[in-house]
Design a protein around this motif. Structure first.
Motif, PDB file in Angstrom:
ATOM      1  N   THR A 135       0.835  -1.261  -0.251  1.00 14.25           N
ATOM      2  CA  THR A 135       0.109  -0.228  -0.019  1.00 14.25           C
ATOM      3  C   THR A 135       1.024   1.409   0.046  1.00 14.25           C
ATOM      4  OG1 THR A 135      -0.447  -0.461   2.962  1.00 14.25           O
ATOM      5  CG2 THR A 135      -2.372  -1.577   0.872  1.00 14.25           C
ATOM      6  N   ASN A 136       1.471   1.466  -1.339  1.00 14.44           N
ATOM      7  CA  ASN A 136       2.102   2.782  -1.423  1.00 14.44           C
ATOM      8  C   ASN A 136       1.972   3.483  -2.420  1.00 14.44           C
ATOM      9  OD1 ASN A 136       3.181   1.210  -3.711  1.00 14.44           O
ATOM     10  ND2 ASN A 136       4.525   0.558  -3.590  1.00 14.44           N
ATOM     11  N   ALA A 137       2.341   5.223  -2.175  1.00 16.99           N
ATOM     12  CA  ALA A 137       1.628   5.806  -2.708  1.00 16.99           C
ATOM     13  C   ALA A 137       0.744   5.154  -4.206  1.00 16.99           C
ATOM     14  CB  ALA A 137       2.300   6.602  -3.043  1.00 16.99           C
ATOM     15  N   PRO A 138       1.368   4.528  -5.264  1.00 19.98           N
ATOM     16  CA  PRO A 138       1.118   4.707  -6.299  1.00 19.98           C
ATOM     17  C   PRO A 138      -0.061   3.146  -6.420  1.00 19.98           C
ATOM     18  CG  PRO A 138       3.552   4.212  -6.228  1.00 19.98           C
ATOM     19  CD  PRO A 138       2.946   4.563  -4.853  1.00 19.98           C
ATOM     20  N   PHE A 139       0.239   2.419  -5.291  1.00 18.50           N
ATOM     21  CA  PHE A 139      -1.299   1.342  -5.056  1.00 18.50           C
ATOM     22  C   PHE A 139      -1.934   2.127  -4.451  1.00 18.50           C
ATOM     23  CE2 PHE A 139      -3.505  -1.706  -3.067  1.00 18.50           C
ATOM     24  CZ  PHE A 139      -3.928  -2.497  -4.516  1.00 18.50           C
ATOM     25  N   ARG A 140      -2.233   3.260  -4.221  1.00 20.32           N
ATOM     26  CA  ARG A 140      -3.343   3.695  -3.069  1.00 20.32           C
ATOM     27  C   ARG A 140      -3.657   4.539  -4.180  1.00 20.32           C
ATOM     28  NH1 ARG A 140       0.564   5.321   0.751  1.00 20.32           N
ATOM     29  NH2 ARG A 140       0.794   7.433   0.772  1.00 20.32           N
ATOM     30  N   THR A 141      -3.313   5.384  -5.222  1.00 21.08           N
ATOM     31  CA  THR A 141      -3.639   5.712  -6.145  1.00 21.08           C
ATOM     32  C   THR A 141      -4.327   5.057  -7.502  1.00 21.08           C
ATOM     33  OG1 THR A 141      -1.286   7.581  -6.444  1.00 21.08           O
ATOM     34  CG2 THR A 141      -2.505   7.393  -8.485  1.00 21.08           C
TER      35      THR A 141
ATOM     36  N   GLU B 119      -7.723  -4.414 -20.184  1.00 24.70           N
ATOM     37  CA  GLU B 119      -7.874  -3.675 -18.946  1.00 24.70           C
ATOM     38  C   GLU B 119      -7.244  -4.258 -17.798  1.00 24.70           C
ATOM     39  OE1 GLU B 119     -12.258  -1.866 -18.816  1.00 24.70           O
ATOM     40  OE2 GLU B 119     -12.821  -3.945 -20.318  1.00 24.70           O
ATOM     41  N   VAL B 120      -6.856  -5.353 -17.797  1.00 23.10           N
ATOM     42  CA  VAL B 120      -6.160  -5.974 -16.589  1.00 23.10           C
ATOM     43  C   VAL B 120      -4.393  -5.049 -17.172  1.00 23.10           C
ATOM     44  CG1 VAL B 120      -4.641  -7.603 -15.403  1.00 23.10           C
ATOM     45  CG2 VAL B 120      -7.626  -7.167 -16.124  1.00 23.10           C
ATOM     46  N   ALA B 121      -4.363  -5.980 -18.337  1.00 22.97           N
ATOM     47  CA  ALA B 121      -2.939  -5.039 -18.968  1.00 22.97           C
ATOM     48  C   ALA B 121      -2.749  -3.396 -18.775  1.00 22.97           C
ATOM     49  CB  ALA B 121      -2.932  -5.781 -20.069  1.00 22.97           C
ATOM     50  N   ALA B 122      -3.447  -2.392 -18.685  1.00 24.66           N
ATOM     51  CA  ALA B 122      -3.362  -1.445 -19.226  1.00 24.66           C
ATOM     52  C   ALA B 122      -3.142  -1.161 -17.875  1.00 24.66           C
ATOM     53  CB  ALA B 122      -4.759  -0.234 -19.962  1.00 24.66           C
ATOM     54  N   THR B 123      -4.045  -1.319 -16.345  1.00 21.51           N
ATOM     55  CA  THR B 123      -3.558  -1.129 -14.878  1.00 21.51           C
ATOM     56  C   THR B 123      -2.433  -1.465 -15.104  1.00 21.51           C
ATOM     57  OG1 THR B 123      -6.176  -1.648 -14.713  1.00 21.51           O
ATOM     58  CG2 THR B 123      -4.689  -1.699 -13.109  1.00 21.51           C
ATOM     59  N   MET B 124      -2.111  -3.028 -15.520  1.00 21.45           N
ATOM     60  CA  MET B 124      -1.159  -2.785 -14.577  1.00 21.45           C
ATOM     61  C   MET B 124       0.188  -1.728 -15.133  1.00 21.45           C
ATOM     62  SD  MET B 124      -0.810  -7.421 -15.471  1.00 21.45           S
ATOM     63  CE  MET B 124       0.338  -7.845 -15.196  1.00 21.45           C
ATOM     64  N   ASP B 125       0.184  -1.698 -15.831  1.00 23.86           N
ATOM     65  CA  ASP B 125       0.944  -0.469 -17.136  1.00 23.86           C
ATOM     66  C   ASP B 125       1.164   0.686 -16.187  1.00 23.86           C
ATOM     67  OD1 ASP B 125       2.772   1.218 -18.579  1.00 23.86           O
ATOM     68  OD2 ASP B 125       2.346  -0.172 -20.668  1.00 23.86           O
ATOM     69  N   ARG B 126      -0.313   0.914 -15.765  1.00 30.54           N
ATOM     70  CA  ARG B 126      -0.517   2.269 -15.032  1.00 30.54           C
ATOM     71  C   ARG B 126       0.207   2.442 -13.685  1.00 30.54           C
ATOM     72  NH1 ARG B 126      -1.676   7.316 -14.356  1.00 30.54           N
ATOM     73  NH2 ARG B 126      -2.885   7.392 -11.995  1.00 30.54           N
ATOM     74  N   HIS B 127       0.858   1.064 -13.195  1.00 33.22           N
ATOM     75  CA  HIS B 127       0.808   0.160 -11.696  1.00 33.22           C
ATOM     76  C   HIS B 127       2.015   0.594 -11.834  1.00 33.22           C
ATOM     77  CE1 HIS B 127       0.557  -2.071  -8.099  1.00 33.22           C
ATOM     78  NE2 HIS B 127       1.436  -1.025  -7.522  1.00 33.22           N
ATOM     79  N   ALA B 128       2.290   0.177 -12.901  1.00 34.28           N
ATOM     80  CA  ALA B 128       4.107  -0.006 -12.984  1.00 34.28           C
ATOM     81  C   ALA B 128       4.647   0.740 -13.271  1.00 34.28           C
ATOM     82  CB  ALA B 128       4.752  -1.015 -14.163  1.00 34.28           C
ATOM     83  N   THR B 129       4.035   1.947 -13.853  1.00 28.97           N
ATOM     84  CA  THR B 129       4.110   3.591 -13.949  1.00 28.97           C
ATOM     85  C   THR B 129       4.771   4.276 -13.014  1.00 28.97           C
ATOM     86  OG1 THR B 129       3.913   3.124 -16.350  1.00 28.97           O
ATOM     87  CG2 THR B 129       4.233   5.413 -15.798  1.00 28.97           C
ATOM     88  N   LEU B 130       3.348   4.700 -12.318  1.00 31.27           N
ATOM     89  CA  LEU B 130       3.447   5.270 -11.417  1.00 31.27           C
ATOM     90  C   LEU B 130       4.584   4.663 -10.096  1.00 31.27           C
ATOM     91  CD1 LEU B 130       0.125   5.247 -10.573  1.00 31.27           C
ATOM     92  CD2 LEU B 130       1.194   6.809 -11.294  1.00 31.27           C
ATOM     93  N   MET B 131       5.120   3.380 -10.054  1.00 31.19           N
ATOM     94  CA  MET B 131       6.170   3.128  -9.255  1.00 31.19           C
ATOM     95  C   MET B 131       7.280   3.570  -9.501  1.00 31.19           C
ATOM     96  SD  MET B 131       4.785  -0.846  -8.067  1.00 31.19           S
ATOM     97  CE  MET B 131       5.715  -0.700  -6.615  1.00 31.19           C
TER      98      MET B 131
END
Length: 370
Positions: free
Chosen positions: A21-27, A257-269
């Motif tokens: 639950t770091n900032a990227p996941f919370r976002t 959509e899941v793949a796009a979320t994974m990309d966004r998650h990794a990018t935020l990290m």
């Protein structure tokens, strides 16, 4: 749901999870729905000593409101100083106290789910926390007890009310259960009956919004805390918001959509951490959770789970079938599930439940995060 001066809607809380639950996941979760989104567990001594790693972990995005910190501590004086510091320096809008962590490196020091057994020590910690919080609401998260022979949740609930705690979250398991077996929702109902003065939130075995609805209907709890249920499923918070608003729709994203979320998650990290390699390496543990239930070849799964760069991860994500629909029957346990054969405790910990002795100076974890 009202937590002191805070109004929280929907009555849904993201449980603090070490390394998750770091900032990227919370976002990601916050973008899906409302509620309260708690950062990783912060050690009171590390905060008071201004540990650099700890201060990075309490970094909130400008849009995060309310900002929520969970503290772990075993010394009433240090806990009080940490809460005063949060209030005086405007580090957060809400403080949660951890009395539920079951991992050995915490319980063997007398912390987490071991601490409520010491009733007077628990009371002293809560008194210092509430007394130093100013206008900030102080809540607590706990388990039923150490094991079935040492249940503490009803005593701890009454102590919390008497010391001015704003709400209690109960994970319906004992420490020895760890995350195994089935959560005891009836214990949540009993706690709600015992402490009608403040909100009680239920935690344990919420894998879908419908599980949350059943828990609230069965126990009368005022809200829910979601932990492992949102691993690889940040859109669960959209479902929970819909459920609380009385709507039946549920999100069932396809693999694209899941793949796009994974990309966004990794990018935020990558944006959050100083090192791309560290960020992508840390993200890799999420791959299996995101892909659970989808048909993905073992070689592609392996490559995604061993990526070292954002470009490499994106190459693998581009190979996923974007038209593959959401798999049925995947609202099932994720993360750790095995019970323990014993709870690691300090020597003589069970001798006197009212002993006020604070564990030794080395009892508190040196760094935050669990």
């Amino acid at each position: 749901m009202k937590l002191g001066s805070l109004e929280v809607w929907p009555p849904v809380v993201l449980a603090p999870m070490a390394g998750i639950t770091n900032a990227p996941f919370r976002t990601l979760c916050r973008e899906q729905g409302g509620g309260l989104f708690v950062c990783e567990m912060i050690t009171t001594r590390a905060l008071v000593e201004r540990n650099a790693k700890t201060f990075k972990m309490i970094r909130f995005e400008p849009s995060e409101k309310p900002r929520s910190i969970q503290l772990y501590g075993i010394d009433p004086t240090i806990v009080g100083k940490a809460v005063r510091m949060i209030a005086d320096e405007d580090l957060a809008d809400h403080v949660d106290l951890n009395f539920g962590c079951p991992v050995p490196k915490v319980t063997r020091r007398g912390g987490g789910s071991a601490l409520p057994y010491k009733r007077n020590l628990l009371r002293a910690i809560l008194r210092e926390a509430v007394g130093n919080a100013g206008t900030l609401p102080v809540t607590m998260k706990m388990r039923k007890g150490i094991d079935d022979d040492h249940l503490t949740y009803l005593d701890a609930g009454r102590i919390a009310v008497e010391e001015g705690v704003s709400a209690i979250a109960l994970h319906g398991r004992t420490a020895i259960q760890h995350y195994g077996g089935t959560a005891d929702w009836e214990a949540i109902a009993r706690l709600k009956e015992a402490v009608p003065e403040i909100p009680v939130l239920g935690n344990g075995d919420i894998w879908s919004a419908d599980d949350a609805r059943r828990m609230m209907d069965r126990t009368g709890c005022d809200g829910v805390v979601v932990g492992r249920g949102c691993l690889g499923r940040p859109w669960l918070f959209a479902d929970l918001t819909a459920m609380c608003d009385g709507r039946d729709e549920r999100l069932r994203p396809g693999l694209g959509e899941v793949a796009a979320t994974m990309d966004r998650h990794a990018t935020l990290m990558v944006e959050c951490f100083d090192s791309e390699w560290h960020a992508v390496s840390d993200f890799r543990k999420h791959v299996g959770w995101y892909l659970k239930g989808f048909v993905v070849g073992s070689d592609l799964r392996r490559r995604l789970a061993t990526s070292e760069t954002l470009a490499g991860l994106r190459e693998g994500l581009a190979e996923l079938d974007p038209d593959q629909p959401w798999p049925e029957g995947v609202d099932v346990p994720r993360g750790k599930t095995n019970p323990r054969d014993r709870v690691h405790l300090p020597a003589g910990w069970l001798d006197d439940p009212y002993d006020l002795t604070v564990p030794g100076a080395d009892a508190e974890l040196e760094t935050s995060g669990g």
